[in-house]
Design an enzyme around this catalytic site. Structure first.
Site, PDB file in Angstrom:
ATOM      1  N   HIS A  96     -84.113  45.287  38.026  1.00  0.00           N
ATOM      2  CA  HIS A  96     -83.911  43.849  38.204  1.00  0.00           C
ATOM      3  C   HIS A  96     -85.289  43.202  38.179  1.00  0.00           C
ATOM      4  O   HIS A  96     -85.911  42.975  39.205  1.00  0.00           O
ATOM      5  CB  HIS A  96     -83.212  43.581  39.538  1.00  0.00           C
ATOM      6  N   ASP A 130     -85.117  38.874  33.440  1.00  0.00           N
ATOM      7  CA  ASP A 130     -84.287  39.276  34.578  1.00  0.00           C
ATOM      8  C   ASP A 130     -83.888  40.750  34.634  1.00  0.00           C
ATOM      9  O   ASP A 130     -83.856  41.327  35.708  1.00  0.00           O
ATOM     10  CB  ASP A 130     -83.016  38.426  34.591  1.00  0.00           C
TER      11      ASP A 130
END
Length: 532
Positions: free
Chosen positions: A219, A258
């Site tokens: 992430h 992301d």
């Protein structure tokens, strides 16, 4: 009736989904926007952006997310972090959702998760809302038209906001549900229009599948030096910590904002777009991201705007603090054409410290990096989840616990192995509060954060003097060009030093208590890096 290009051997009927109304396969952006406007799902904004409100759900619903407890994943899912759903209940949920869908129109998009062809996931999204189809096309990776002729999906996502789950009948918590079934290769999403559930569902799939192949799923955002993919940097962090903003540095090439993988070949983006927060966005501070809100096909989500001129209000958070825009990666001028980079040379762990204790940057040893990666300390910022209205200090392991199906050590050990093999330098960067805690202090100046990151990435930060932080044991620079010295010592930014000391003691205690859960699973050097 069906429209659009599709593999004739892989229609919804071939998947056993029948009785629907119109099925639109792989419509492109103009057609999706036309359909969305025709159906009253939103409005055309300036420059051809699409303006939409997601209603009650303006953020993810992590308490309503479930993994189906099937034999193939029984021993590998982190059940303490992932709510289980009984397979029989899932079957009823699926049958009821398909029955509910009959006679209704749906939009099918056949897409890829992952820029690396060897490690991508082929995903079919079936959405009730045309603009969700647009969002999925934007945020996942788009095949060439001729690739659709023989496309078959590894997993299928069905998103039906008008469907309300029955907790007793379907084994869930509320009328809202996100259910992942690895055995049947399905994700079901009901009773939420928040589009982020689509991309985070696919991210969760990759977070389970790729580590089984020795690939680190992260992430994080990522960028690299111009003309030099070997000089790659990755930025771990939860929403609100600055992943999108800090990776979109005009002096570097953007890989993605992301979600990424780290394979034996290097870094690759999972996505084909970016999903940026727009609250207080300005042309002066973030010109590239700001400009995307006026470009064709950008999805502008939950922003207040003038009903006549369609001028956006970047300061009005009355709908949500979590207002966002979703835009194709290529809308950023310095975006990578391949969305791939080398092995990370620098690893940045971003945190938003609402206590006002942590310094703006600290250098970590590999053992300290694993400690802080497993800890995943940050503050949930308003709007990113339902019910969050002010920053809440939290520990989200791997800086993404809601999306981690496996136990934290699986990701921590992979990261540690790759750091050791490729020699990355690790940094902890605080984009949270300074001069006091939330409500008293102020947010860390973004200019200072950028200057510190530039010094870290160009190597000049290694040449300055460092001190050892008395609370956490990591190294903190004493003085850095173009950064006020006082910012580098957070204790000095507080008006009363004793109040800082009390706050630091409180945070240290939270770190210790949180990390006790990992002590049985980690090596001695990481235990030694833990706070004493």
């Amino acid at each position: 009736m069906t429209t659009g290009r599709v593999n004739p051997a892989f229609t919804l009927e071939d998947q056993g989904i029948t009785g629907l109304g119109n099925v639109y396969y792989n419509l492109l952006e103009p057609a999706l926007i036309e359909e969305a406007i025709k159906r009253g799902e939103g409005e055309l904004g300036q420059g051809g952006s699409f303006l939409v409100s997601t209603g009650e759900h303006t953020g993810r619903s992590p308490k309503d997310k479930f993994v189906v407890r099937t034999p193939d994943v029984e021993d590998t899912i982190w059940w303490e972090n992932n709510k289980p759903m009984d397979p029989a209940k899932f079957d009823v949920l699926y049958a009821d959702m398909i029955e509910h869908m009959k006679g209704r129109d749906f939009f099918v998009e056949d897409l890829y998760g992952g820029a690396d062809p060897e490690n991508r996931l082929d995903v079919r999204t079936i959405t009730e809302l045309a603009w969700h189809g647009l969002f999925c096309r934007t945020m996942l990776r788009r095949p060439e038209l001729n690739e659709l002729d023989d496309f078959t999906a590894d997993f299928t996502v069905i998103n039906c906001p008008s469907f309300k789950a029955d907790p007793e009948r379907h084994g869930c918590r509320s009328e809202t549900v996100v259910a992942l079934n690895f055995e049947k290769k399905l994700i079901l999403i009901g009773n939420t229009e928040y589009a982020g559930e689509n991309k985070k569902g696919v991210f969760t799939l990759l977070n389970y599948i790729l580590p089984g192949k020795g690939i680190m799923a992260m992430h994080c955002s990522a960028n690299h030096a111009p003309g030099n993919p070997v000089d790659t940097a990755i930025f771990f962090g939860l929403s609100g910590t600055g992943k999108t903003t800090l990776s979109a540095d005009p002096s570097r090439v953007l890989i993605g904002d992301d979600e990424h993988g780290w394979s034996d070949k290097g870094t690759f983006n999972f996505e084909g777009g970016c999903y940026a927060k727009t609250i207080n966005l300005s042309a002066e501070a973030e010109p590239e991201i700001y400009a995307t809100t006026f470009k064709f096909g950008t999805v502008v989500e939950n922003m207040v705007y003038d009903p006549h001129t369609k001028v956006l209000d970047f300061k009005d958070s009355s709908l949500t603090e979590n207002m966002r825009c979703a835009y194709p990666l290529e809308y950023i001028s310095n975006a990578s054409e391949t969305a791939m980079g080398g092995h990370p040379k620098n690893i940045i762990l971003l945190t938003c410290d609402a206590f006002g204790v942590l310094p703006p940057i600290a250098r970590l040893t590999p053992a300290q990096a694993m400690y802080h990666f497993l800890s995943g300390f940050t503050s949930k910022t308003p709007g990113t989840e339902v019910g969050v209205v002010e920053p809440i200090p939290t520990f989200s392991t791997c800086f993404g616990a809601p999306f981690m199906p496996r136990r934290p050590e699986a990701y921590g050990n992979l990261l540690r192995e790759k750091i050791a093999k490729h020699g990355a330098t690790c940094w902890l960067v605080n984009t949270g509060w300074t001069g006091g805690a939330f409500g008293v202090g102020s947010r860390m100046p973004i200019k200072a954060t950028r200057n510190l990151l530039h010094a870290a990435l160009d190597g000049s930060l290694h040449d300055v003097e460092f001190r050892t932080d008395p609370n956490f044991g990591f190294e903190v620079p004493v003085s850095v060009p173009d950064v006020a010295d006082v910012l580098l010592d957070p204790r000095k930014t507080w008006s009363v030093n004793e109040e800082y000391d009390a706050q630091a003691e409180k945070l240290v205690k939270m770190f210790k208590e949180n990390f006790e859960q990992y002590l049985p699973y980690i090596d001695d050097d990481v235990k030694a890096a833990a706070i004493k």
